[in-house]
Scaffold this active site. Structure first.
Site, PDB file in Angstrom:
ATOM      1  N   LYS A  53       0.840  -1.203   0.000  1.00 25.99           N
ATOM      2  CA  LYS A  53       0.000   0.000   0.000  1.00 25.99           C
ATOM      3  C   LYS A  53       0.871   1.247   0.000  1.00 25.99           C
ATOM      4  O   LYS A  53       0.583   2.226  -0.692  1.00 25.99           O
ATOM      5  CB  LYS A  53      -0.936  -0.036   1.214  1.00 25.99           C
ATOM      6  CG  LYS A  53      -2.019  -1.095   1.078  1.00 25.99           C
ATOM      7  CD  LYS A  53      -2.737  -1.419   2.368  1.00 25.99           C
ATOM      8  CE  LYS A  53      -3.664  -2.628   2.148  1.00 25.99           C
ATOM      9  NZ  LYS A  53      -4.250  -3.166   3.357  1.00 25.99           N
ATOM     10  N   GLN A  97      -4.551  -2.125   9.577  1.00 22.75           N
ATOM     11  CA  GLN A  97      -4.364  -3.432   8.928  1.00 22.75           C
ATOM     12  C   GLN A  97      -4.871  -4.556   9.833  1.00 22.75           C
ATOM     13  O   GLN A  97      -4.516  -4.628  11.015  1.00 22.75           O
ATOM     14  CB  GLN A  97      -2.864  -3.636   8.611  1.00 22.75           C
ATOM     15  CG  GLN A  97      -2.559  -4.899   7.854  1.00 22.75           C
ATOM     16  CD  GLN A  97      -3.164  -4.908   6.446  1.00 22.75           C
ATOM     17  OE1 GLN A  97      -3.109  -3.921   5.726  1.00 22.75           O
ATOM     18  NE2 GLN A  97      -3.754  -6.025   6.052  1.00 22.75           N
ATOM     19  N   ASP A 120     -11.300   2.015   4.002  1.00 21.40           N
ATOM     20  CA  ASP A 120     -11.433   0.564   3.829  1.00 21.40           C
ATOM     21  C   ASP A 120     -12.906   0.169   3.725  1.00 21.40           C
ATOM     22  O   ASP A 120     -13.222  -0.960   3.342  1.00 21.40           O
ATOM     23  CB  ASP A 120     -10.828  -0.150   5.057  1.00 21.40           C
ATOM     24  CG  ASP A 120      -9.665  -1.059   4.673  1.00 21.40           C
ATOM     25  OD1 ASP A 120      -9.471  -1.283   3.464  1.00 21.40           O
ATOM     26  OD2 ASP A 120      -8.984  -1.534   5.590  1.00 21.40           O
TER      27      ASP A 120
END
Ligand code: NAP
Length: 284
Positions: A53, A97, A120
């Site tokens: 990312k 994450q 997200d």
């Protein structure tokens, strides 16, 4: 023989477009979109995902910050850090994450991220809006799958029979919802589904998100189906592969996404795209 649909190529176009937009912002002396990625602990797979990312942000000139916290970071400390970024006007997107270490309640953490920075798309506010078909940050993998389907020009999802294998919150459930909103007739299958192949063999569009190497063979597929392989696995030789038996299924499907170079790159492209959208909202 199926046409192989390289998500990596579609993702490259999306990233090139975003880079151009960011170049314009830079030329105009404006601040740039800014993504914060928080990793707790040192799970090797997570480490490699966050590095991916970071690299993707750098490639298009997006501001990014990778915050690496010790495995024993407390939930309180993590929540306080998220609050800090929630209130930082220079930050557009916050991604924590997953998975988190066991002593941290994942749901509490996802709830803590401001829905306006939830790039997200995992906050219940965004999930709820997605269910209602309202504008929101869509989860990146399902959004990426829809973008791939949109690029398969001749496909009108309306009235088509779509089958999803897998019912996770990050892939199976949301992609089923997005297909439904595109007027497909959707069936969700999972590990307890009986006679699953009888169901998958009726699918015009089959989305596979199980997490089992090459599990879905040609005898699961309706001739001419579109098959999207979301799985990312290592086979017995440590080779990266999907949930679909690529060599067998390509003989019978009309379109098939490969692994690697399929849905994985689309997921990252959608994260960048969501962060850009959040920036546009924040600078309006
Ligand atoms: P997950 O949370 O482990 O869910 C797997 C789902 O598959 C569950 O719903 C499970 O059913 C179902 N399942 C397992 N075995 C099955 C079987 N034999 N028959 C039918 N259904 C079965 O996994 P996930 O997070 O959705 O991820 C799935 C795969 O996609 C993994 O390989 C993951 O690495 C990959 N992935 C890729 C990306 C990307 O960007 N390319 C993003 C996310 C995930 P139950 O609910 O009944 O247990």
């Amino acid at each position: 023989m199926a046409e192989i649909v390289y998500g990596s190529e579609i993702a490259a176009n999306i990233k090139a477009d975003l880079k151009q937009r960011l170049d314009h912002l830079k030329a105009e002396g404006k601040r740039l979109p800014h993504l914060v990625v928080i990793l707790v602990g040192n799970n090797p797979a997570s480490m490699s995902y966050v590095r991916g990312k970071e690299k993707a942000c750098e490639a298009i000139g997006m501001e990014n910050e990778l915050v690496m916290l010790e495995e024993n970071t407390s939930q309180k400390e993590l929540l306080a850090l998220i609050q800090q970024y929630n209130h930082d006007p220079m930050v557009d997107g916050i991604l924590v994450q997953l998975p988190l270490p066991k002593h941290i309640d994942e749901n509490e953490v996802l709830y803590a991220i401001s829905p306006s920075k939830d790039v997200d798309g995992f906050h219940p506010y965004n999930i709820g809006r997605m269910m209602m078909g309202q504008p929101c940050y869509l989860p990146c993998t399902p959004k990426g799958i829809m973008a791939v389907l949109a690029r398969i020009g001749e496909v009108d999802l309306s009235g088509k029979r779509a089958v999803v294998i897998g019912r996770s919150n990050i892939v199976g459930k949301p992609i089923a919802q997005l297909l439904l909103q595109a007027n497909a007739t959707v069936t969700i299958t999972h590990s307890k589904t009986k006679e699953i192949q009888a169901i998958t063999k009726e699918a015009d569009i089959l989305i596979v998100a199980i997490g089992k190497p090459r599990y879905v063979g040609a005898d699961w597929i309706k001739p001419g189906a579109i098959v999207i392989d979301v799985g990312v696995n290592r086979d017995e030789n440590n080779k990266l592969c999907g949930d679909v038996d690529f060599e067998a299924v390509k003989e019978i499907a009309s379109y098939l996404t490969p692994v690697p170079k399929g849905i994985g790159p689309m997921t990252i492209a959608m994260l960048l795209s969501n962060t850009y959208d959040a920036y546009i909202e924040h600078t309006r």
